[in-house]
Design an enzyme around this catalytic site. Structure first.
Site, PDB file in Angstrom:
ATOM      1  N   ARG A 158      17.083  32.346  53.049  1.00  0.00           N
ATOM      2  CA  ARG A 158      17.579  33.635  53.552  1.00  0.00           C
ATOM      3  C   ARG A 158      16.795  34.822  52.995  1.00  0.00           C
ATOM      4  O   ARG A 158      16.876  35.919  53.539  1.00  0.00           O
ATOM      5  CB  ARG A 158      19.068  33.783  53.208  1.00  0.00           C
ATOM      6  CG  ARG A 158      19.962  32.926  54.080  1.00  0.00           C
ATOM      7  CD  ARG A 158      21.402  32.988  53.640  1.00  0.00           C
ATOM      8  NE  ARG A 158      21.554  32.402  52.298  1.00  0.00           N
ATOM      9  CZ  ARG A 158      22.730  32.251  51.707  1.00  0.00           C
ATOM     10  NH1 ARG A 158      23.829  32.631  52.328  1.00  0.00           N
ATOM     11  NH2 ARG A 158      22.814  31.702  50.513  1.00  0.00           N
ATOM     12  N   GLN A 159      16.037  34.596  51.925  1.00  0.00           N
ATOM     13  CA  GLN A 159      15.224  35.667  51.354  1.00  0.00           C
ATOM     14  C   GLN A 159      13.842  35.657  52.002  1.00  0.00           C
ATOM     15  O   GLN A 159      12.821  35.455  51.355  1.00  0.00           O
ATOM     16  CB  GLN A 159      15.115  35.500  49.843  1.00  0.00           C
ATOM     17  CG  GLN A 159      16.445  35.594  49.112  1.00  0.00           C
ATOM     18  CD  GLN A 159      16.275  35.548  47.606  1.00  0.00           C
ATOM     19  OE1 GLN A 159      15.343  36.125  47.054  1.00  0.00           O
ATOM     20  NE2 GLN A 159      17.183  34.855  46.943  1.00  0.00           N
TER      21      GLN A 159
ATOM     22  N   ASP B 262      26.669  36.481  63.222  1.00  0.00           N
ATOM     23  CA  ASP B 262      25.775  37.606  62.932  1.00  0.00           C
ATOM     24  C   ASP B 262      24.589  37.518  63.887  1.00  0.00           C
ATOM     25  O   ASP B 262      24.416  36.541  64.627  1.00  0.00           O
ATOM     26  CB  ASP B 262      25.324  37.620  61.457  1.00  0.00           C
ATOM     27  CG  ASP B 262      24.641  36.328  61.040  1.00  0.00           C
ATOM     28  OD1 ASP B 262      24.050  35.646  61.906  1.00  0.00           O
ATOM     29  OD2 ASP B 262      24.690  36.001  59.847  1.00  0.00           O
TER      30      ASP B 262
ATOM     31  N   LYS C  72      27.461  42.197  62.040  1.00  0.00           N
ATOM     32  CA  LYS C  72      27.969  42.316  60.676  1.00  0.00           C
ATOM     33  C   LYS C  72      27.050  43.173  59.818  1.00  0.00           C
ATOM     34  O   LYS C  72      25.881  43.386  60.139  1.00  0.00           O
ATOM     35  CB  LYS C  72      28.117  40.941  60.026  1.00  0.00           C
ATOM     36  CG  LYS C  72      26.798  40.341  59.537  1.00  0.00           C
ATOM     37  CD  LYS C  72      27.006  39.119  58.673  1.00  0.00           C
ATOM     38  CE  LYS C  72      25.661  38.638  58.099  1.00  0.00           C
ATOM     39  NZ  LYS C  72      25.784  37.426  57.301  1.00  0.00           N
TER      40      LYS C  72
ATOM     41  N   ARG D  34      26.104  43.172  55.671  1.00  0.00           N
ATOM     42  CA  ARG D  34      26.303  42.487  54.383  1.00  0.00           C
ATOM     43  C   ARG D  34      26.204  43.493  53.251  1.00  0.00           C
ATOM     44  O   ARG D  34      25.174  44.130  53.054  1.00  0.00           O
ATOM     45  CB  ARG D  34      25.284  41.367  54.190  1.00  0.00           C
ATOM     46  CG  ARG D  34      25.468  40.621  52.871  1.00  0.00           C
ATOM     47  CD  ARG D  34      24.554  39.423  52.765  1.00  0.00           C
ATOM     48  NE  ARG D  34      24.943  38.357  53.673  1.00  0.00           N
ATOM     49  CZ  ARG D  34      25.922  37.503  53.461  1.00  0.00           C
ATOM     50  NH1 ARG D  34      26.657  37.593  52.340  1.00  0.00           N
ATOM     51  NH2 ARG D  34      26.211  36.566  54.325  1.00  0.00           N
TER      52      ARG D  34
ATOM     53  N   THR E  62      29.397  30.930  51.004  1.00  0.00           N
ATOM     54  CA  THR E  62      30.669  31.344  50.398  1.00  0.00           C
ATOM     55  C   THR E  62      31.783  31.480  51.429  1.00  0.00           C
ATOM     56  O   THR E  62      32.938  31.669  51.056  1.00  0.00           O
ATOM     57  CB  THR E  62      30.520  32.688  49.681  1.00  0.00           C
ATOM     58  OG1 THR E  62      30.243  33.715  50.657  1.00  0.00           O
ATOM     59  CG2 THR E  62      29.394  32.652  48.655  1.00  0.00           C
TER      60      THR E  62
ATOM     61  N   GLY F 243      32.036  33.988  53.435  1.00  0.00           N
ATOM     62  CA  GLY F 243      32.302  35.403  53.664  1.00  0.00           C
ATOM     63  C   GLY F 243      31.988  35.850  55.078  1.00  0.00           C
ATOM     64  O   GLY F 243      32.733  36.627  55.674  1.00  0.00           O
ATOM     65  N   THR F 244      30.884  35.371  55.631  1.00  0.00           N
ATOM     66  CA  THR F 244      30.509  35.753  57.000  1.00  0.00           C
ATOM     67  C   THR F 244      31.527  35.227  58.005  1.00  0.00           C
ATOM     68  O   THR F 244      31.958  35.955  58.909  1.00  0.00           O
ATOM     69  CB  THR F 244      29.107  35.216  57.330  1.00  0.00           C
ATOM     70  OG1 THR F 244      28.143  35.859  56.487  1.00  0.00           O
ATOM     71  CG2 THR F 244      28.745  35.487  58.783  1.00  0.00           C
TER      72      THR F 244
END
Length: 313
Positions: free
Chosen positions: A96-97, A169, A192, A194, A223, A225-226
């Site tokens: 993701r980075q 997303d 979304k 973040r 986690t 969260g999304t």
């Protein structure tokens, strides 16, 4: 090229064993130990000279330790005379980075890709990368496989009449289109924002979700969260309070199980690219990817085409 052999990393021991069984081989014997100061020690327990090796290791949490172990395994294989080594990384951590969002952060995916290449691998095999652009981070060939057909078959018919495939997303929009085409369902998109690794907020929902049952699709659940933020936004938009979640990589760390259990989710479907954590959400179904990876490894060993297994197919 010598015989094809499987080398199992400790993050993917069970998956590597399943792949080896399907290929009719025994995993290469190896010992992985820790010295008192925390350093890792790896030693092969048999000769691999002249063999075509496939090192199976997801760089799942703790990603740094998993990545270093993969590199040490590769070094042991190279120094032991292996003819060729391929990195089979079902789940690629740091994916993701892949870009700088604010301008002063590291591009972790590129750093991780550069580290993998120091292992001297002939090629890399991954399953459902966070973005296909990651293939360009490697100087060696990348075989980008997909588990979408397997997952779509697993979820098919759960919400056959009034379902809607939801991308939680923008990054999952193309993935949602692929699922929708296979399932014959409409698509909705959640926009979304973040705020941190765990906190997510929703700006708007695009698409008709009223009186429909959402099927959230993504490449990974970390986690939760999304999914949580998207689910609450869809409930506010009038969807039916019955949901499903489909993701290739069930990382499921921190509050993931509690968050997902608090939502009206009938089924969560993931693959076994990541070893199951101690705490799992209810209604979890795991789809095996050993057949997919075994077929890919057999194809690579004999020099065949992997087009039908590829993420862009």
């Amino acid at each position: 090229m010598g015989e094809a052999s499987i080398v199992a990393g400790s993050a993917s021991t069970a998956l590597a064993g399943s792949i080896a069984m399907r290929l009719g081989v025994q995993p290469v014997q190896r010992t992985i130990e820790r010295f008192p100061d925390g350093e890792m020690s790896i030693e092969l327990g048999e000769s691999v000279r002249g063999r075509d090796l496939y090192l199976v290791q997801s760089t799942s949490p703790p990603a740094e330790a998993s990545l270093l172990e993969l590199l040490l395994l590769a070094d042991a294989c190279r120094r032991s005379g292996a003819a060729r080594s391929t990195a089979v990384i079902p789940y690629f951590g740091y994916a993701r980075q892949d870009r700088r969002a604010r301008g002063r952060e590291a591009v972790g995916a590129r750093v991780a890709a550069d580290l993998v290449q120091t292992g001297g691998f002939a090629r890399v095999v991954c399953v459902d990368l966070h973005t296909a652009a990651l293939e360009g981070f490697f100087a060696v060939p990348v075989e980008h496989l997909t588990a979408v057909p397997l997952l779509a078959d697993a979820i098919r018919g759960v919400f056959a009449d009034d379902g809607v495939v939801v991308a939680p997303d923008l990054g999952a929009a193309k993935l949602a289109d692929r699922y929708a085409a296979r399932l014959g369902l409409p698509v909705a998109l959640v926009h979304k924002v973040r705020a941190s690794g765990e906190r997510v907020s929703v700006r708007q929902v695009t698409g008709d979700v009223r009186d429909r049952r959402p099927i959230f699709v993504d490449d990974m659940i970390t986690t939760g969260g999304t999914i949580e933020a998207a689910a609450r936004a869809l409930l506010a938009a009038g969807c039916r309070p019955e949901m499903a979640v489909v993701a290739t990589h069930g990382v499921l760390v921190g509050p993931a199980a509690a968050r997902l259990d608090a939502l009206p989710i009938r089924r969560i479907v993931v693959t076994d690219t990541v070893a199951a954590p101690a705490t799992l959400p209810r209604n979890l179904q795991t789809v095996a990817v050993a057949d997919l990876l075994a077929e890919a490894i057999a194809g690579l060993h004999r020099g065949g085409s992997l087009l039908k297994l590829a993420a862009h197919h």
